[in-house]
Motif scaffolding. Structure first.
Motif, PDB file in Angstrom:
ATOM      1  N   THR A   1     -13.906   6.304 -20.814  1.00 44.12           N
ATOM      2  CA  THR A   1     -12.892   5.323 -20.417  1.00 44.12           C
ATOM      3  C   THR A   1     -11.680   6.034 -19.831  1.00 44.12           C
ATOM      4  OG1 THR A   1     -11.556   5.255 -22.436  1.00 44.12           O
ATOM      5  CG2 THR A   1     -13.615   3.989 -22.435  1.00 44.12           C
TER       6      THR A   1
ATOM      7  N   TYR B   1     -17.543   5.102 -30.202  1.00 47.47           N
ATOM      8  CA  TYR B   1     -17.203   5.907 -29.038  1.00 47.47           C
ATOM      9  C   TYR B   1     -17.184   7.389 -29.341  1.00 47.47           C
ATOM     10  CZ  TYR B   1     -15.903   1.856 -26.280  1.00 47.47           C
ATOM     11  OH  TYR B   1     -15.928   0.689 -25.574  1.00 47.47           O
TER      12      TYR B   1
ATOM     13  N   ALA C   1      -6.195   5.974 -33.795  1.00 46.18           N
ATOM     14  CA  ALA C   1      -6.768   5.073 -32.800  1.00 46.18           C
ATOM     15  C   ALA C   1      -6.728   3.632 -33.285  1.00 46.18           C
ATOM     16  CB  ALA C   1      -8.209   5.467 -32.505  1.00 46.18           C
TER      17      ALA C   1
ATOM     18  N   HIS D   1      -8.735   5.661 -21.165  1.00 45.57           N
ATOM     19  CA  HIS D   1      -7.720   5.557 -22.212  1.00 45.57           C
ATOM     20  C   HIS D   1      -7.395   6.927 -22.810  1.00 45.57           C
ATOM     21  CE1 HIS D   1      -7.700   1.213 -22.155  1.00 45.57           C
ATOM     22  NE2 HIS D   1      -9.016   1.218 -22.234  1.00 45.57           N
TER      23      HIS D   1
ATOM     24  N   GLN E   1      -5.688  -4.226 -27.560  1.00 43.70           N
ATOM     25  CA  GLN E   1      -5.069  -3.209 -26.729  1.00 43.70           C
ATOM     26  C   GLN E   1      -5.356  -1.830 -27.325  1.00 43.70           C
ATOM     27  OE1 GLN E   1      -0.870  -3.716 -26.333  1.00 43.70           O
ATOM     28  NE2 GLN E   1      -0.560  -1.786 -25.266  1.00 43.70           N
ATOM     29  N   VAL E   2      -5.952  -0.978 -26.521  1.00 39.31           N
ATOM     30  CA  VAL E   2      -6.285   0.367 -26.992  1.00 39.31           C
ATOM     31  C   VAL E   2      -5.008   1.187 -27.158  1.00 39.31           C
ATOM     32  CG1 VAL E   2      -7.422   2.532 -26.391  1.00 39.31           C
ATOM     33  CG2 VAL E   2      -8.569   0.344 -25.924  1.00 39.31           C
ATOM     34  N   GLN E   3      -4.905   1.829 -28.301  1.00 41.80           N
ATOM     35  CA  GLN E   3      -3.802   2.764 -28.524  1.00 41.80           C
ATOM     36  C   GLN E   3      -4.351   4.041 -29.135  1.00 41.80           C
ATOM     37  OE1 GLN E   3      -0.680   0.702 -30.807  1.00 41.80           O
ATOM     38  NE2 GLN E   3       0.527   0.793 -28.934  1.00 41.80           N
TER      39      GLN E   3
ATOM     40  N   GLY F   1      -7.328  -0.733 -31.672  1.00 39.09           N
ATOM     41  CA  GLY F   1      -7.590  -1.639 -30.564  1.00 39.09           C
ATOM     42  C   GLY F   1      -8.977  -1.583 -29.979  1.00 39.09           C
ATOM     43  N   PHE F   2      -9.869  -0.832 -30.585  1.00 39.77           N
ATOM     44  CA  PHE F   2     -11.249  -0.770 -30.098  1.00 39.77           C
ATOM     45  C   PHE F   2     -12.158  -0.340 -31.250  1.00 39.77           C
ATOM     46  CE2 PHE F   2     -11.873   3.873 -29.713  1.00 39.77           C
ATOM     47  CZ  PHE F   2     -10.551   4.317 -29.811  1.00 39.77           C
TER      48      PHE F   2
ATOM     49  N   MET G   1     -10.496   8.587 -25.291  1.00 40.72           N
ATOM     50  CA  MET G   1     -11.607   7.708 -25.651  1.00 40.72           C
ATOM     51  C   MET G   1     -12.711   7.924 -24.623  1.00 40.72           C
ATOM     52  SD  MET G   1     -11.274   3.587 -25.838  1.00 40.72           S
ATOM     53  CE  MET G   1     -12.667   2.493 -26.020  1.00 40.72           C
TER      54      MET G   1
ATOM     55  N   PHE H   1     -13.694   2.067 -32.796  1.00 41.30           N
ATOM     56  CA  PHE H   1     -13.603   3.533 -32.831  1.00 41.30           C
ATOM     57  C   PHE H   1     -14.944   4.174 -33.154  1.00 41.30           C
ATOM     58  CE2 PHE H   1     -11.363   7.471 -33.253  1.00 41.30           C
ATOM     59  CZ  PHE H   1     -11.948   8.150 -34.316  1.00 41.30           C
TER      60      PHE H   1
END
Length: 113
Positions: free
Chosen positions: A100, A32, A24, A102, A1-3, A26-27, A97, A29
């Motif tokens: 996206t 991106y 950041a 997000h 989950q991206v935060q 959940g992805f 992000m 980093f």
């Protein structure tokens, strides 16, 4: 989950400085482009600065020479150093992000005259 969690906003006088941070998770980093955007009262959200995974930066004309975007891929953090602030910089600032939908929840900056 991206935060994306911003911090560092607040009240500062004209000419002052603030440093915003975005944590950041959940992805991947480091893969991106990351952006800082802001939304002034009754205005559309606008790009302030962006930084690619390799550290190449881009700035809006209205912050060039005053703001510096940086990232720490190991710590998964995105920062925005803001100097020589003016009341026109008063806004909600968002971490984004790139490419996206997000966003962080935003952090508010108020610059008093």
């Amino acid at each position: 989950q991206v935060q994306l969690v911003e911090s560092g906003g607040g009240l500062v006088q004209t000419g002052g400085s603030l440093r915003l941070s975005c944590a950041a998770s959940g992805f991947a980093f480091n893969m991106y482009t990351m952006n800082w955007l802001r939304q002034l009262p009754r205005k559309e959200r606008e790009l302030v600065a962006s930084i690619r995974p390799n550290g190449v930066t881009n700035y809006a004309d209205f912050v060039k020479g005053r703001f510096t975007i940086s990232r720490d891929n190991a710590e998964r953090t995105l920062d925005l150093q803001m100097n020589n602030l003016t009341p026109e910089d008063t806004a909600n600032y968002y971490c984004h992000m790139g490419g996206t939908g997000h966003w962080g929840q935003g952090t508010h900056v108020t610059v008093s005259s």
